[in-house]
Enzyme design. Structure first.
Site, PDB file in Angstrom:
ATOM      1  N   HIS A  81      -2.817   7.144   7.075  1.00 19.03           N
ATOM      2  CA  HIS A  81      -1.812   8.071   6.522  1.00 19.03           C
ATOM      3  C   HIS A  81      -2.455   9.394   6.088  1.00 19.03           C
ATOM      4  O   HIS A  81      -1.837  10.449   6.178  1.00 19.03           O
ATOM      5  CB  HIS A  81      -1.143   7.458   5.287  1.00 19.03           C
ATOM      6  N   GLN A 125       2.876  10.001   1.362  1.00 21.96           N
ATOM      7  CA  GLN A 125       4.194   9.339   1.398  1.00 21.96           C
ATOM      8  C   GLN A 125       5.067   9.726   0.205  1.00 21.96           C
ATOM      9  O   GLN A 125       6.271   9.503   0.229  1.00 21.96           O
ATOM     10  CB  GLN A 125       4.020   7.812   1.436  1.00 21.96           C
ATOM     11  N   GLY A 150       0.842  -1.192   0.000  1.00 23.32           N
ATOM     12  CA  GLY A 150       0.000   0.000   0.000  1.00 23.32           C
ATOM     13  C   GLY A 150       0.871   1.232   0.000  1.00 23.32           C
ATOM     14  O   GLY A 150       2.035   1.183   0.413  1.00 23.32           O
ATOM     15  N   CYS A 154       5.692  -0.314   7.246  1.00 24.66           N
ATOM     16  CA  CYS A 154       5.335   0.862   6.458  1.00 24.66           C
ATOM     17  C   CYS A 154       6.550   1.291   5.647  1.00 24.66           C
ATOM     18  O   CYS A 154       7.660   1.330   6.189  1.00 24.66           O
ATOM     19  CB  CYS A 154       4.903   1.988   7.401  1.00 24.66           C
ATOM     20  N   LEU A 155       6.333   1.616   4.372  1.00 30.96           N
ATOM     21  CA  LEU A 155       7.460   2.033   3.525  1.00 30.96           C
ATOM     22  C   LEU A 155       8.102   3.319   4.037  1.00 30.96           C
ATOM     23  O   LEU A 155       9.257   3.593   3.728  1.00 30.96           O
ATOM     24  CB  LEU A 155       6.992   2.211   2.076  1.00 30.96           C
ATOM     25  N   HIS A 167      -4.549   0.998   7.314  1.00 34.16           N
ATOM     26  CA  HIS A 167      -3.223   1.617   7.442  1.00 34.16           C
ATOM     27  C   HIS A 167      -3.086   2.812   6.488  1.00 34.16           C
ATOM     28  O   HIS A 167      -2.627   3.890   6.890  1.00 34.16           O
ATOM     29  CB  HIS A 167      -2.166   0.548   7.142  1.00 34.16           C
ATOM     30  N   GLU A 168      -3.525   2.633   5.244  1.00 34.21           N
ATOM     31  CA  GLU A 168      -3.372   3.718   4.258  1.00 34.21           C
ATOM     32  C   GLU A 168      -4.290   4.892   4.569  1.00 34.21           C
ATOM     33  O   GLU A 168      -3.898   6.047   4.418  1.00 34.21           O
ATOM     34  CB  GLU A 168      -3.626   3.199   2.833  1.00 34.21           C
TER      35      GLU A 168
HETATM   36 NI    NI Z   1       2.467   3.202   5.669  1.00 29.95          NI
END
Ligand code: NI
Length: 166
Positions: free
Chosen positions: A137, A51, A46, A91-92, A133-134
């Site tokens: 963000h 991000q 995701g 998480c990236l 999760h997304e």
């Molecule tokens: Ni994330």
């Protein structure tokens, strides 16, 4: 195809509340393509627009193994949730770290697609986790804010099934 730079913790952009996306134009289509390419290249499941430095309510998710399950969500909202799952999450934007996070087991998410059409989708398990999760963000929230505990380096290496983590 363009790979965008993923910002990481410490960057204020990850803590902002994103604004709704109102234009469903070519620029949005390019952003969505770039976000998917960036997510796949980073081997993520995701990616949210903040991000990559865009403070808009846009996210992509794909939990499939063959890149065949892409979901593009514009202005997404969880409209129903139920159950619980406790498992591993990363998480990236938080490279090299993972934590145990409890999320709903099942969600119904409503969003607009790239043409501005309203869509409802049900998701469960890992896909429900990724969607939650997304969306977090988009409100400046990271899993670090809601985790139960961070995994040790050893646990990150091990392949414990999702729900065996306590
Ligand atoms: Ni994330």
């Amino acid at each position: 195809m363009a790979i965008r730079k993923i910002i990481t913790i410490g960057d204020d952009g990850l803590r902002k509340i994103c604004r709704p996306q109102e234009k469903f134009d070519r620029r949005l289509a390019v952003l969505l393509r770039d976000m998917a390419d960036t997510m796949y290249k980073a081997e993520g499941v995701g990616l949210a627009a903040p991000q990559v430095g865009i403070l808009r309510r846009i996210a992509v998710v794909d939990v499939s193994e063959d890149h065949a399950g892409l979901i593009e969500m514009i202005n997404p909202e969880i409209i129903e949730k139920d159950g619980e799952q406790t498992g591993r999450e990363g998480c990236l934007s938080v490279p090299g770290r993972q934590a145990v996070v409890t999320r709903p087991r099942h969600v119904t998410v409503q969003f607009q697609n790239r043409n501005g059409e309203t869509i409802q989708r049900e998701a469960e398990g890992f896909e429900a986790r990724a969607i939650c999760h997304e969306i977090d963000h988009l409100d400046g929230r990271l899993y670090l804010d809601v985790m139960e505990r961070e995994l040790t380096a050893e646990e990150i290496q091990s392949h414990i099934p999702e729900d065996d983590l306590e």
